[in-house]
Design an enzyme around this catalytic site. Structure first.
Site, PDB file in Angstrom:
ATOM      1  N   LYS A   1      45.451  85.767 -33.819  1.00 22.64           N
ATOM      2  CA  LYS A   1      45.737  87.111 -33.020  1.00 22.64           C
ATOM      3  C   LYS A   1      44.398  87.458 -32.011  1.00 22.64           C
ATOM      4  O   LYS A   1      43.797  87.840 -32.685  1.00 22.64           O
ATOM      5  CB  LYS A   1      45.914  88.245 -34.276  1.00 22.64           C
ATOM      6  CG  LYS A   1      46.923  89.426 -33.945  1.00 22.64           C
ATOM      7  CD  LYS A   1      46.677  90.140 -32.621  1.00 22.64           C
ATOM      8  CE  LYS A   1      45.685  91.221 -33.070  1.00 22.64           C
ATOM      9  NZ  LYS A   1      45.344  92.030 -31.974  1.00 22.64           N
TER      10      LYS A   1
ATOM     11  N   GLU B   1      33.157  89.471 -40.413  1.00 25.10           N
ATOM     12  CA  GLU B   1      32.152  89.627 -39.664  1.00 25.10           C
ATOM     13  C   GLU B   1      32.098  90.755 -38.772  1.00 25.10           C
ATOM     14  O   GLU B   1      33.048  91.152 -38.009  1.00 25.10           O
ATOM     15  CB  GLU B   1      31.876  88.508 -38.659  1.00 25.10           C
ATOM     16  CG  GLU B   1      31.873  87.140 -39.180  1.00 25.10           C
ATOM     17  CD  GLU B   1      30.551  86.756 -39.694  1.00 25.10           C
ATOM     18  OE1 GLU B   1      29.594  87.661 -39.604  1.00 25.10           O
ATOM     19  OE2 GLU B   1      30.522  85.983 -40.319  1.00 25.10           O
TER      20      GLU B   1
ATOM     21  N   CYS C   1      27.560  92.715 -31.847  1.00 20.37           N
ATOM     22  CA  CYS C   1      27.235  93.543 -33.131  1.00 20.37           C
ATOM     23  C   CYS C   1      25.653  93.168 -33.555  1.00 20.37           C
ATOM     24  O   CYS C   1      25.379  93.639 -34.356  1.00 20.37           O
ATOM     25  CB  CYS C   1      28.237  92.766 -34.136  1.00 20.37           C
ATOM     26  SG  CYS C   1      28.509  90.852 -33.751  1.00 20.37           S
TER      27      CYS C   1
ATOM     28  N   GLU D   1      27.053 102.500 -34.979  1.00 23.80           N
ATOM     29  CA  GLU D   1      27.215 101.456 -33.980  1.00 23.80           C
ATOM     30  C   GLU D   1      27.820 101.912 -33.050  1.00 23.80           C
ATOM     31  O   GLU D   1      28.954 102.476 -32.834  1.00 23.80           O
ATOM     32  CB  GLU D   1      27.904 100.100 -34.539  1.00 23.80           C
ATOM     33  CG  GLU D   1      28.139  99.106 -33.731  1.00 23.80           C
ATOM     34  CD  GLU D   1      28.931  97.907 -34.039  1.00 23.80           C
ATOM     35  OE1 GLU D   1      30.021  97.924 -34.461  1.00 23.80           O
ATOM     36  OE2 GLU D   1      28.376  96.769 -34.000  1.00 23.80           O
TER      37      GLU D   1
HETATM   38  P1  NAI Z   1      38.937  96.674 -34.223  1.00 21.52           P
HETATM   39  O1  NAI Z   1      38.170  96.027 -35.567  1.00 21.52           O
HETATM   40  O2  NAI Z   1      39.920  97.719 -34.566  1.00 21.52           O
HETATM   41  O3  NAI Z   1      39.705  95.252 -33.527  1.00 21.52           O
HETATM   42  C1  NAI Z   1      39.299  93.849 -33.833  1.00 21.52           C
HETATM   43  C2  NAI Z   1      40.601  93.136 -33.795  1.00 21.52           C
HETATM   44  O4  NAI Z   1      41.092  93.708 -34.954  1.00 21.52           O
HETATM   45  C3  NAI Z   1      41.542  93.174 -32.724  1.00 21.52           C
HETATM   46  O5  NAI Z   1      42.131  92.125 -32.242  1.00 21.52           O
HETATM   47  C4  NAI Z   1      42.729  94.355 -33.369  1.00 21.52           C
HETATM   48  O6  NAI Z   1      43.556  94.149 -32.677  1.00 21.52           O
HETATM   49  C5  NAI Z   1      42.683  93.978 -34.809  1.00 21.52           C
HETATM   50  N1  NAI Z   1      43.185  94.845 -35.468  1.00 21.52           N
HETATM   51  C6  NAI Z   1      43.123  96.154 -35.517  1.00 21.52           C
HETATM   52  N2  NAI Z   1      43.730  97.005 -36.426  1.00 21.52           N
HETATM   53  C7  NAI Z   1      44.260  96.009 -37.267  1.00 21.52           C
HETATM   54  C8  NAI Z   1      44.973  96.131 -38.432  1.00 21.52           C
HETATM   55  N3  NAI Z   1      45.266  97.329 -39.043  1.00 21.52           N
HETATM   56  N4  NAI Z   1      45.332  94.881 -39.018  1.00 21.52           N
HETATM   57  C9  NAI Z   1      44.790  93.678 -38.451  1.00 21.52           C
HETATM   58  N5  NAI Z   1      44.157  93.371 -37.250  1.00 21.52           N
HETATM   59  C10 NAI Z   1      43.852  94.594 -36.727  1.00 21.52           C
HETATM   60  O7  NAI Z   1      37.801  97.033 -33.285  1.00 21.52           O
HETATM   61  P2  NAI Z   1      38.060  97.830 -31.794  1.00 21.52           P
HETATM   62  O8  NAI Z   1      39.102  98.905 -32.003  1.00 21.52           O
HETATM   63  O9  NAI Z   1      38.344  96.922 -30.724  1.00 21.52           O
HETATM   64  O10 NAI Z   1      36.447  98.585 -31.703  1.00 21.52           O
HETATM   65  C11 NAI Z   1      36.124  99.584 -32.127  1.00 21.52           C
HETATM   66  C12 NAI Z   1      34.630  99.385 -32.495  1.00 21.52           C
HETATM   67  O11 NAI Z   1      34.312  98.390 -33.431  1.00 21.52           O
HETATM   68  C13 NAI Z   1      33.603  99.102 -31.453  1.00 21.52           C
HETATM   69  O12 NAI Z   1      33.317 100.314 -30.908  1.00 21.52           O
HETATM   70  C14 NAI Z   1      32.637  98.305 -32.076  1.00 21.52           C
HETATM   71  O13 NAI Z   1      31.541  99.195 -32.808  1.00 21.52           O
HETATM   72  C15 NAI Z   1      33.404  97.646 -33.424  1.00 21.52           C
HETATM   73  N6  NAI Z   1      33.478  96.124 -32.864  1.00 21.52           N
HETATM   74  C16 NAI Z   1      32.704  95.161 -33.470  1.00 21.52           C
HETATM   75  C17 NAI Z   1      32.859  93.839 -33.205  1.00 21.52           C
HETATM   76  C18 NAI Z   1      31.910  93.054 -33.766  1.00 21.52           C
HETATM   77  O14 NAI Z   1      31.605  91.708 -33.123  1.00 21.52           O
HETATM   78  N7  NAI Z   1      31.588  93.155 -34.919  1.00 21.52           N
HETATM   79  C19 NAI Z   1      33.831  93.455 -32.140  1.00 21.52           C
HETATM   80  C20 NAI Z   1      34.641  94.529 -31.762  1.00 21.52           C
HETATM   81  C21 NAI Z   1      34.439  95.758 -32.136  1.00 21.52           C
END
Ligand code: NAI
Ligand code: MG
Length: 503
Positions: free
Chosen positions: A194, A268, A303, A405
């Site tokens: 996804k 992660e 991250c 973060e």
């Molecule tokens: P997110 O964790 O919500 O999104 C990451 C992935 O999870 C996307 O593909 C999203 O569509 C999916 N997702 C969201 N809700 C879900 C659910 N209920 N069930 C299954 N999949 C789901 O992160 P977002 O909203 O893009 O960013 C928010 C914050 O997260 C950022 O400001 C940052 O602090 C952190 N982040 C950390 C990352 C890392 O590399 N560890 C990468 C992206 C964001």
């Protein structure tokens, strides 16, 4: 040559705008591009201009179901293929990815706003490297003989888990997809990815490139939003393993759903990574290291960004000034321009989130904000999500900027006086992903490296994730490792015991 079901060019293209349009409205399922079951789409925006560059297929539970069934169907034959043969095919993907790396770099720059020269090309290179590395590991899927009884042969064999559901974010989507797909496939699993709603195009293009070598259905990709499209992937009964990269908040939701199904998860998640600088460090190398560590060229959207920097007091003022001077000299501008060091923030949501952190820091009594790098002057970029990097000093450790973060070009710097105090401060965080130490005293460096609560500690460097080295956090930063042979074995296989009574 293109056709309706295969609208993307066979040869590498240097035109990311045309490629984005060609990829519009499509998932990749069962070896071909398909529209969403509902026929609906959502816009993909170039964050440097605000212009729409494509529409992505709006996936939901119906699309996920088609993709997972396709993956389950393909998995039987794929798992029966000799492991080294699977590896050889994954290895072949690497050559195709290399041939298309400039194309992929330009497309990812367009959809994410990451500068081509400093970030996007680097990511494309690492992706090919990851396929090359895991492609060589097919023969390592070994079991053991177990001493039980002289008349009973007892062995273990490594078996794949089945269909893997992989959920990826937008910051380094190609790289993070590769870290999941390549080991999962070599181990005999098939995958449904996804993609992140903000960056669905480059990973979709990669599917077609992989499909030139790998059997149809081995990997499938559905685009859409988290709750509507990611959640049904996690809860689908045929998905036997979930691997996720993203926020802690969403990681918890994913993990809870997987726990109900009793399937394993790899997570992660985020970080608030400390960088500890001793006065005896190589000063110039360490200042340059701080710029790299903070991932300013990726707007801090990493991250592992060094968002808490601790500098020994005798060199503190000089270090902050030298760092600010260097960041100030970095060029912010069009991500596709070769001169650009720093591109844009990914989305208006992230842009507002980071700006709120900066405003809060600027309003904090005693804090100093050094705002660096000139905004771009090109009129074509006035609607771009450009944000000047900010270096904060004078914040206290209970500040939200120090504890949470930010995922933007914002770092915080503190002076310290002794190693024990700085170690305690560095460990005083919910997170535990990465850390770096900068010193010429390896006795001090190694002693602290052992006591830092982090999955990855580097001394006198701060590289991003590398193939062959286990990567993953402790505490709220995640569960499980990626990028290594051990990670492939632990997270994408299970051990079956077979006993033969020969008595
Ligand atoms: P997110 O964790 O919500 O999104 C990451 C992935 O999870 C996307 O593909 C999203 O569509 C999916 N997702 C969201 N809700 C879900 C659910 N209920 N069930 C299954 N999949 C789901 O992160 P977002 O909203 O893009 O960013 C928010 C914050 O997260 C950022 O400001 C940052 O602090 C952190 N982040 C950390 C990352 C890392 O590399 N560890 C990468 C992206 C964001
Ligand atoms: Mg979210």
């Amino acid at each position: 040559m293109t056709n309706a079901l295969h609208p993307t060019p066979a040869d590498p293209t240097r035109d990311p705008f045309a490629l984005a349009r060609a990829l519009s409205g499509l998932h990749f399922i069962g070896g071909r591009y398909v529209p969403a079951v509902s026929g609906q789409t959502f816009p993909v925006v170039n964050p440097a201009t605000g212009a729409e560059v494509a529409q992505a297929a709006l996936g939901d539970a119906a699309d996920i179901d088609v993709a997972v069934r396709e993956a389950a169907r393909a998995q039987k034959d794929w798992a029966r293929m000799p492991a080294r043969k699977r590896g050889a095919l994954v290895h072949q993907c690497s050559a195709i990815l290399k041939a298309h790396s400039e194309e992929l770099a330009r497309l990812i720059a367009l959809e994410t706003g990451k500068a081509l020269r400093t970030e996007s090309r680097v990511e494309a290179g690492v992706v090919a490297d990851i396929f090359e590395f895991f492609g060589g590991l097919g023969g390592e899927l070994k079991g053991e003989t177990v001493p039980f009884s002289p008349t009973v042969l007892s062995v273990t064999v490594r078996e794949p888990l089945g269909v893997v559901g992989a959920i990826i974010p937008w910051n380094v989507p190609m790289l993070l997809m590769a870290l999941k797909i390549a080991p999962a496939l070599v181990a005999g699993n098939t995958v449904v990815v996804k993609s992140a709603e903000e960056a669905p195009l480059t990973v979709l293009r990669i599917c077609e490139l992989l499909n030139r070598v790998l059997p149809a259905g081995c990997f499938n990709m559905v685009s859409g939003f988290g709750p509507e499209c990611g959640a049904p992937l996690v809860s689908h009964p045929l998905v036997r393993k979930v691997t996720f990269t993203g926020s802690v908040e969403t990681g918890r939701i994913v993990s809870a759903t997987a726990a109900q199904k009793l399937v394993p998860v790899t997570l992660e998640l985020g970080g608030k990574s400390p960088m500890i600088v001793f006065a005896d460090c190589d000063f110039e190398k360490t200042v340059a290291g701080a710029i790299t560590s903070m991932r300013f060229t990726r707007q801090g959207q990493s991250c592992t960004a060094a968002s808490r920097i601790y500098v020994e007091r005798p060199i503190f003022d000089r270090f902050v000034a030298a760092m600010a001077e260097r960041v100030d000299a970095m060029v912010m501008g069009d991500p596709l321009d070769e001169r650009t060091d720093i591109g844009t923030i990914i989305s208006t949501g992230q842009y507002e989130k980071v700006r709120a952190f900066v405003a809060e820091g600027q309003a904090t009594a005693g804090a100093t904000a050094r705002v660096c790098s000139a905004m771009p002057t090109d009129p074509a970029l006035t609607k771009g999500l450009f944000l000047q990097p900010v270096i904060f000093t004078g914040l206290t450790k209970d500040s939200r900027l120090v504890r949470e973060e930010i995922f933007g070009p914002v770092t915080t710097i503190f002076p310290f006086d002794d190693a024990e105090t700085v170690l305690a401060e560095a460990n005083d965080s919910e997170y535990g992903l990465a850390a770096s130490l900068w010193t010429n005293n390896l006795t001090v460096g190694l002693s602290l490296a052992h006591r830092l609560e982090a999955g990855l500690v580097q001394i006198n460097q701060n590289l991003v994730v590398q193939a062959n080295l286990s990567y993953g956090g402790v505490k709220s930063s995640g569960l499980g490792k990626e990028a290594s042979l051990e990670a492939m074995l632990e997270h994408f296989t299970h051990k079956k015991t077979i006993m033969v009574n020969m008595g």
